[in-house]
Design an enzyme around this catalytic site. Structure first.
Site, short mmCIF file in Angstrom:
data_model
loop_
_atom_site.label_atom_id
_atom_site.label_comp_id
_atom_site.label_asym_id
_atom_site.label_seq_id
_atom_site.Cartn_x
_atom_site.Cartn_y
_atom_site.Cartn_z
N SER A 156 -24.84 18.25 7.73
CA SER A 156 -25.67 17.59 6.71
C SER A 156 -26.63 16.64 7.41
O SER A 156 -26.19 15.67 8.05
CB SER A 156 -24.80 16.81 5.74
N HIS A 189 -27.49 21.91 6.21
CA HIS A 189 -27.24 21.41 4.85
C HIS A 189 -28.17 20.25 4.55
O HIS A 189 -28.23 19.27 5.30
CB HIS A 189 -25.78 20.98 4.74
N ASP A 228 -29.30 17.45 1.74
CA ASP A 228 -28.86 16.75 0.53
C ASP A 228 -30.04 16.10 -0.18
O ASP A 228 -30.65 15.17 0.34
CB ASP A 228 -27.83 15.68 0.92
N MET A 275 -31.32 13.99 -3.32
CA MET A 275 -30.81 13.03 -4.32
C MET A 275 -31.97 12.31 -4.99
O MET A 275 -32.96 11.99 -4.34
CB MET A 275 -29.91 12.01 -3.64
N HIS A 305 -28.70 21.37 -1.22
CA HIS A 305 -27.75 20.85 -2.22
C HIS A 305 -28.52 19.88 -3.12
O HIS A 305 -28.85 18.77 -2.70
CB HIS A 305 -26.60 20.17 -1.45
N MET A 308 -28.82 17.29 -5.86
CA MET A 308 -28.13 16.28 -6.67
C MET A 308 -29.20 15.59 -7.49
O MET A 308 -29.47 14.39 -7.33
CB MET A 308 -27.37 15.31 -5.75
N MET A 315 -17.07 19.54 -3.82
CA MET A 315 -17.25 18.18 -3.30
C MET A 315 -15.87 17.55 -3.12
O MET A 315 -15.08 17.49 -4.07
CB MET A 315 -18.04 17.30 -4.29
N PHE A 358 -23.39 9.69 -1.15
CA PHE A 358 -23.43 9.02 0.15
C PHE A 358 -22.57 9.76 1.18
O PHE A 358 -21.54 10.34 0.82
CB PHE A 358 -22.89 7.58 0.04
N GLY A 359 -23.02 9.70 2.44
CA GLY A 359 -22.20 10.20 3.53
C GLY A 359 -21.16 9.14 3.90
O GLY A 359 -21.17 8.03 3.38
N GLY A 360 -20.25 9.52 4.77
CA GLY A 360 -19.31 8.56 5.33
C GLY A 360 -18.16 8.16 4.44
O GLY A 360 -17.47 7.17 4.71
N GLY A 413 -17.92 16.71 2.13
CA GLY A 413 -17.56 15.31 1.97
C GLY A 413 -16.30 14.92 2.73
O GLY A 413 -15.23 15.45 2.48
N GLY A 471 -21.51 15.61 7.83
CA GLY A 471 -22.58 14.74 8.28
C GLY A 471 -22.08 13.85 9.39
O GLY A 471 -22.36 14.07 10.58
C1 DX5 Z 1 -22.96 13.58 -0.21
C2 DX5 Z 1 -23.46 14.82 0.47
C3 DX5 Z 1 -22.75 15.22 1.71
C4 DX5 Z 1 -22.65 14.17 2.76
C5 DX5 Z 1 -21.45 14.46 3.62
O1 DX5 Z 1 -23.38 13.53 -1.53
O2 DX5 Z 1 -23.44 15.94 -0.41
O3 DX5 Z 1 -23.34 16.40 2.21
O4 DX5 Z 1 -23.78 14.09 3.55
O5 DX5 Z 1 -21.35 13.43 4.55
P1 DX5 Z 1 -19.99 13.17 5.36
O6 DX5 Z 1 -19.72 14.39 6.15
O7 DX5 Z 1 -20.34 11.98 6.19
O8 DX5 Z 1 -18.93 12.89 4.32
ZN ZN Z 2 -24.14 17.93 0.35
#
Ligand code: DX5
Ligand code: ZN
Length: 222
Positions: free
Chosen positions: A12, A37, A39, A41, A70, A72, A141, A147-149, A180, A201
């Site tokens: 991601s 990937h 994202d 948003m 993806h 969102m 999901m 958010f990542g992390g 995720g 990510g």
């Molecule tokens: C969050 C995204 C994910 C995110 C995953 O809404 O859809 O793709 O970037 O990040 P990690 O791998 O850090 O959880």
């Molecule tokens: Zn995603």
């Protein structure tokens, strides 16, 4: 069960250096990524704002691997054509983003892209029970999107298994992707539950470009 020994890895770019996105995309492709990937948003469907079709278009010449977009965003329908024109190969939507999931999937396919459905942690697999023929990608999901992390939600493993059973009963080879909190440890749990593709990510981009190949291999479990 789908015969695939190792999972597809889809980094991601949400965790990439946004000031060097093209370079980052090339680096993960060179490091072994199978899909990229992306994202998207809107600050409305999820509490964060990221990128739009122009960034997807700018990234397209940098990689040959499929671009897994993806969405969102809500509504999604008015933007699907723009993302496809920008070079998206797969376009995935959340059922909660619009009133007519089947119509949205049809719109994506009509444009020549693979049509994906994304499951929020609370979304039930039955959402696609009557449209297995209309789905090309299923994305679970394992966090709340935005958010990542974040930390992997183990409650989603049973849902991955349930969707695996639905895909196997249906018989088409639909990729089952998880997104995720995927780390080398949680990746194993996802694959054991029946996942065939993993988004990551943080676990791909940590450590900078020199670490990407090792990070991807660790996620693949090789
Ligand atoms: C969050 C995204 C994910 C995110 C995953 O809404 O859809 O793709 O970037 O990040 P990690 O791998 O850090 O959880
Ligand atoms: Zn995603």
């Amino acid at each position: 069960m789908t015969a695939r020994s190792t999972p597809i890895i889809a980094p991601s770019i949400l965790s990439a250096d946004f000031a060097r996105l093209g370079e980052e995309a090339r680096a993960v492709e060179a490091a072994g990524a199978d899909w990229l990937h992306i994202d998207v948003m809107d600050g409305h469907f999820v509490p964060n704002i990221t990128i739009g079709p122009d960034v997807v278009k700018a990234l397209r010449p940098h990689v040959k691997i499929p671009m897994d977009v993806h969405l969102m965003i809500s509504p999604a329908d008015p933007y699907i054509e723009a993302f496809r024109a920008a070079g998206a190969d797969m376009i995935s939507v959340h059922p909660e983003a619009g009133p007519h999931l089947n119509r949205t999937l049809g719109q994506i396919r009509k444009l020549g892209a693979k049509a994906g459905v994304v499951f929020n942690p609370s979304t039930d697999p039955s959402v696609i029970q009557w449209m297995m023929d209309d789905v090309d990608l299923i994305l679970v999901m394992s966090i709340n999107p935005g958010f990542g992390g974040q930390s992997f939600m183990r409650s989603q493993l049973a849902k991955i298994a349930a969707l695996r059973a639905m895909i196997d009963a249906h018989g088409r080879d639909i990729p089952l992707e998880v997104d995720g909190g995927v780390t080398p440890e949680t990746a194993k749990l996802c694959v054991a539950a029946g996942a065939t593709a993993l988004v990551a990510g943080t676990a791909v981009f940590r450590g900078g470009p020199d670490a990407y190949a090792g990070n991807i291999a660790a996620l693949r479990g090789v």
